[in-house]
Design an enzyme around this catalytic site. Structure first.
Site, PDB file in Angstrom:
ATOM      1  N   HIS A 460     -28.093  31.846 -84.555  1.00  0.00           N
ATOM      2  CA  HIS A 460     -29.063  31.039 -85.530  1.00  0.00           C
ATOM      3  C   HIS A 460     -28.182  30.751 -86.623  1.00  0.00           C
ATOM      4  CE1 HIS A 460     -32.921  33.197 -84.164  1.00  0.00           C
ATOM      5  NE2 HIS A 460     -32.825  32.063 -83.552  1.00  0.00           N
ATOM      6  N   GLU A 697     -37.507   4.864 -71.740  1.00  0.00           N
ATOM      7  CA  GLU A 697     -36.607   6.290 -71.515  1.00  0.00           C
ATOM      8  C   GLU A 697     -36.628   6.870 -70.192  1.00  0.00           C
ATOM      9  OE1 GLU A 697     -39.062   8.542 -74.243  1.00  0.00           O
ATOM     10  OE2 GLU A 697     -40.677   7.340 -73.848  1.00  0.00           O
ATOM     11  N   ASP A 721     -33.950  10.998 -73.656  1.00  0.00           N
ATOM     12  CA  ASP A 721     -34.468  11.007 -72.196  1.00  0.00           C
ATOM     13  C   ASP A 721     -34.115  10.327 -71.360  1.00  0.00           C
ATOM     14  OD1 ASP A 721     -36.622  13.026 -72.514  1.00  0.00           O
ATOM     15  OD2 ASP A 721     -38.059  11.731 -73.601  1.00  0.00           O
ATOM     16  N   CYS A 768     -33.806   3.757 -80.287  1.00  0.00           N
ATOM     17  CA  CYS A 768     -34.104   4.636 -81.240  1.00  0.00           C
ATOM     18  C   CYS A 768     -33.602   6.066 -80.904  1.00  0.00           C
ATOM     19  CB  CYS A 768     -35.656   4.690 -81.246  1.00  0.00           C
ATOM     20  SG  CYS A 768     -36.582   4.947 -79.903  1.00  0.00           S
TER      21      CYS A 768
END
Length: 839
Positions: A460, A697, A721, A768
């Site tokens: 983390h 995508e 993707d 994008c």
């Protein structure tokens, strides 16, 4: 047996080795779903009463008896596992329901050999079925004889702040599922499981291999050592067990959305040649910085002589826990305002750990022995850290750091120490292992870099360090803790090096590079509002990817030429019902208003797969990324899309609003939505239609780009993707993430084919995905025919500056050759040679 209506000592009902309940190879018993207790592997053939009381129930098949003791404790005595299947064969009951029995009185006899041969296990249980009202303490884990002290019960004073536990009665349901979370069931996914289970009345537990854990305990869940793609059994018992089971299957089978900040993969250990004055580690967050190295030491506890009033210490611990909860809630609120999902996930897990029954019960048990709350809390955390570190999982061992973080925070609250480190701005911090709250505090004080002896690149702290832009090295070894505090060093996180004795020239070089980088960013920001024109005059639109009107406002102020992707999912997630048409219209209008006269591309709802909605239950899928998501879900639930399209048709001005469809694979899907858009516009009496585009995508869409462009107004490539679908590599897979590179020649060929197909119909193409934000990729995308780049808002100035350094004609000439290179690494090397980045 001693009994004062509060305390009760239960004697051994059988002779034989004693086992803790968690070791019982049966999930219902091992998880405590039936209640807390203990087990005995019997060596004798008679079950005896562990205390005086009344026989409440005798099992019809004679294998179990339930007693109620005089202090109200209800004790289930269960002979063997799966013995109900013997249908009474081998058992002879000696008592009847309602009968009063004395301690040690025989309750039933059994044929030891027959039962052992015909049931799964002879291990027998003593279970306290109404354990919410009692604290239970084992008196022996050694082999016992009948009648020897076994368990001590104390009636519990219930804490009104702790919610009651619902008894698991009635129907049962179970199923198996593969855990989809990257790295397995560590803190954050375990917190999701706990949160999911808490929404149902049924009791739920997970079973993995020969161990089980209740879904109410994060620590117990992590302690199972469940890895990614491990198969677990989910079992639920209660009135709503079917709903609970389906919800838990979905939670376990759906990976966390960590796409925004994919964790780097720790490289294999490489034997580097020894260098004098250099420590080698693993890069957890990139960067190059120089400064004084200052050591950060953990808090030390004063001695404890163990003569404290338990009630006072319980209250002190409760107050400290609440103080830390409030601090974390404030941190969470700030993270929500910034829409920092990674930080929210981390500290939501910390909140859940503060309420974990495994930790709290252990601390309260130690306090009951007269120990100070500080030492009780510290001991409870230390014990669980050891459990996690002993598991064969580096990722779970790293998660012990979250527990240590809470250990330190609660101790500071108990001791009244100020939560502040005395460190100057620009310092480089050295520590055994930093915690998330350490990092937030240090970042607020202006610390410039982090060095840890231990830790990992998937922790983390590493995630937060990358988000804060703080260079961070981990796994440097204990030597870092012996470096003189205050020494000037160079932290080269990119190279995995900590230079302990840099020359004055090296220090000067690093400082100059840092200053130049800062100055360049300042200049880029000043020029961010100017158009992005290549040196030969080609205009490239540099837009921003956003999720709300506040981010859109920041993007507009930062010079964005428009919004290239508005993720409308922000309106649909983390709520109990879908937003209505009016709320959606207001939200979309706010984004348009925030962007002045700039265009806004609004993607229709893209959920399913890894993004689930609580109010839209979907069946658990073996591979959600290839399942019902994007436009497929919109077709399955057309009312959701219709409502969204109605809202979009009513924003003004229509000419600045563009609608984009996700996960399109064929022309028929586009035509169906266009027809629906026209029909809804007619219903609403709207004459103008927003432009309608398609997101490229999946490879099928790229290969069909020419046909899609015939009916779409624009195409926008989602490289995130498209990369994983083309390369057949999960971008969240810890071992493969570094290879899911959108500069792979196969991806570049699909981008080139998309641009060529769009050009035949006069359509423009944007990008994008994350590749648009990579300055190394900018010349390639321009060269292949992309005319719009939609990036993260802080990078607008940087990408515009990159565009201005390029010659579009040269980009076109050089880019075609990149399609024939053998792999992504070769493409990156060629890009760096043709279009070098500024240092």
């Amino acid at each position: 047996m001693h009994n004062n209506n509060n305390d009760l000592t239960l004697s051994a009902p059988l002779a034989g080795p004693v086992l803790p309940l968690r070791s019982v190879p049966d999930p219902v018993f091992a998880t405590g779903a039936m209640g807390d207790g203990i087990a005995i592997d019997p060596l004798n053939d008679t079950l005896h009463a562990p205390c005086a009381g009344q026989v409440l129930q005798v099992a019809r098949t004679g294998h179990a008896v339930t007693l109620r003791a005089d202090n109200g404790a209800e004790v289930l005595l269960h002979l063997g596992l799966d013995t109900v299947g013997l249908k009474g064969e081998g058992f002879h009951v000696l008592v009847q329901e309602g009968q009063r029995v004395s301690a040690g009185q025989p309750l039933l006899r059994f044929d030891l050999d027959y039962v052992a041969q015909h049931c799964r296990s002879l291990i027998s249980l003593l279970i306290l079925t109404n354990g919410d009202a009692f604290d239970l303490r084992p008196l022996s884990l050694s082999p016992v004889k009948v009648g020897e002290p076994l368990l001590h019960l104390t009636r519990r004073v219930l804490d009104p702040a702790r919610p009651p536990v619902t008894e698991a009665l009635g129907e049962q349901a179970s199923a198996r599922v593969k855990v989809a979370h990257r790295g397995g069931l560590h803190a954050r996914p375990a917190a999701l499981v706990r949160q999911c289970a808490a929404g149902f009345a049924s009791q739920s537990h997970l079973t993995f291999k020969d161990k089980s854990a209740p879904c109410t305990s994060l620590v117990a869940l992590m302690g199972l050592g469940i890895g990614e793609q491990d198969e677990v059994q989910v079992s639920c018992q209660g009135a709503d067990c079917q709903a609970a089971l389906q919800a838990l299957l979905k939670t376990l089978g759906t990976a966390l959305d960590t796409h925004a900040h994919p964790a780097p993969v720790t490289a294999p250990v490489i034997q580097r040649p020894a260098e004098d004055g250099v420590l080698h580690g693993v890069c957890a967050a990139p960067g190059l910085i120089a400064g004084p190295l200052l050591r950060l030491d953990a808090l030390q506890l004063p001695p404890d002589h163990g003569q404290h009033q338990p009630e006072e210490q319980r209250q002190a611990l409760g107050a400290a826990l609440e103080q830390v909860r409030n601090d974390i809630r404030q941190t969470l609120e700030q993270a929500r305002q910034r829409r920092d999902q990674e930080e929210q996930d981390i500290f939501n897990a910390h909140l859940a750990l503060l309420e974990d029954p495994t930790l709290l019960d252990a601390a309260h048990a130690t306090i009951a022995q007269g120990r100070a709350a500080t030492h009780a809390w510290s001991a409870a955390i230390t014990e669980q850290c050891q459990v996690l570190q002993q598991l064969d999982s580096p990722l779970l061992a790293e998660r012990a750091n979250d527990l240590r973080d809470l250990q330190q925070r609660v101790l500071r609250a108990l001791l009244g120490e100020t939560w502040h480190y005395d460190l100057p701005p620009g310092a480089l911090v050295a520590a055994e292992e930093l915690t998330p709250s350490d990092l937030l505090q240090l970042s607020a004080q202006g610390v410039a870099g982090l060095c840890m002896a231990a830790g990992g690149a998937t922790s983390h702290v590493a995630i937060l360090a990358r988000g804060k832009g703080l260079p961070c090295l981990v796994a440097l070894g204990q030597e870092i803790l012996h470096v003189d505090s205050g020494r000037q060093v160079v932290l080269d996180a990119d190279g995995g090096r900590l230079e302990l004795a840099p020359s004055p020239q090296r220090l000067q070089q690093v400082m100059h590079a840092h200053e130049a980088r800062q100055q360049r960013r300042a200049v880029q920001q000043q020029q961010a509002r100017e158009p992005a024109l290549t040196q030969d005059g080609l205009s490239i639109e540099v837009a921003a990817n956003v999720a709300c009107s506040d981010e859109a406002r920041e993007a507009h102020l930062g010079g964005a030429d428009g919004i290239g992707l508005l993720r409308t999912e922000f309106l649909f997630v983390d709520r109990q019902h879908a937003p209505d048409e009016a709320e959606q219209r207001q939200a979309y209008q706010a984004v348009l208003d925030a962007m002045g006269d700039k265009p806004v591309i609004i993607r229709t709802i893209d959920v399913g797969g890894d993004k689930q909605l609580d109010y839209l239950p979907l069946p658990a899928e073996a591979n959600p990324v290839l399942g019902l998501r994007g436009i497929r879900l919109a077709q399955a639930r057309p009312e959701l899309l219709d409502q969204q399209l109605r809202a979009l048709l009513q924003v003004t001005p229509t000419e600045r609003c563009r609608v984009m469809l996700p996960m399109v694979t064929e022309v028929a899907e586009l035509l169906q939505i266009r027809q629906r858009l026209d029909a809804l516009a007619s219903e609403l009496g709207v004459s103008q239609r927003p432009e309608l585009g398609v997101m490229i995508e999946v490879p099928a869409a790229a290969l069909m780009a020419e046909h899609l462009a015939e009916h779409a107004d624009f195409l926008s490539i989602g490289t995130n993707d498209l990369s994983q679908y083309t390369l057949a590599m999960d971008r969240d897979h810890a071992g493969l993430a570094s290879r899911v590179d959108a500069l792979h020649p196969a991806l570049l060929r699909l981008i080139a084919q998309t641009c060529t197909g769009a050009a035949r119909h006069g359509r423009w193409v944007g990008v994008c995905g994350a590749l648009a934000s990579d300055p190394l990729a900018t010349p390639v995308l321009i060269g292949l025919g992309v005319s719009e780049l939609s990036v993260s808002p802080p990078q607008v100035g940087e990408i515009k500056d990159r565009v201005r350094q390029l010659d579009a004609r040269q980009c076109r000439q050089l880019s075609q050759a990149l399609l024939d290179l053998p792999g992504a690494a070769a493409v990156r090397q060629a890009c760096a040679q043709h279009w070098p980045l500024q240092p």
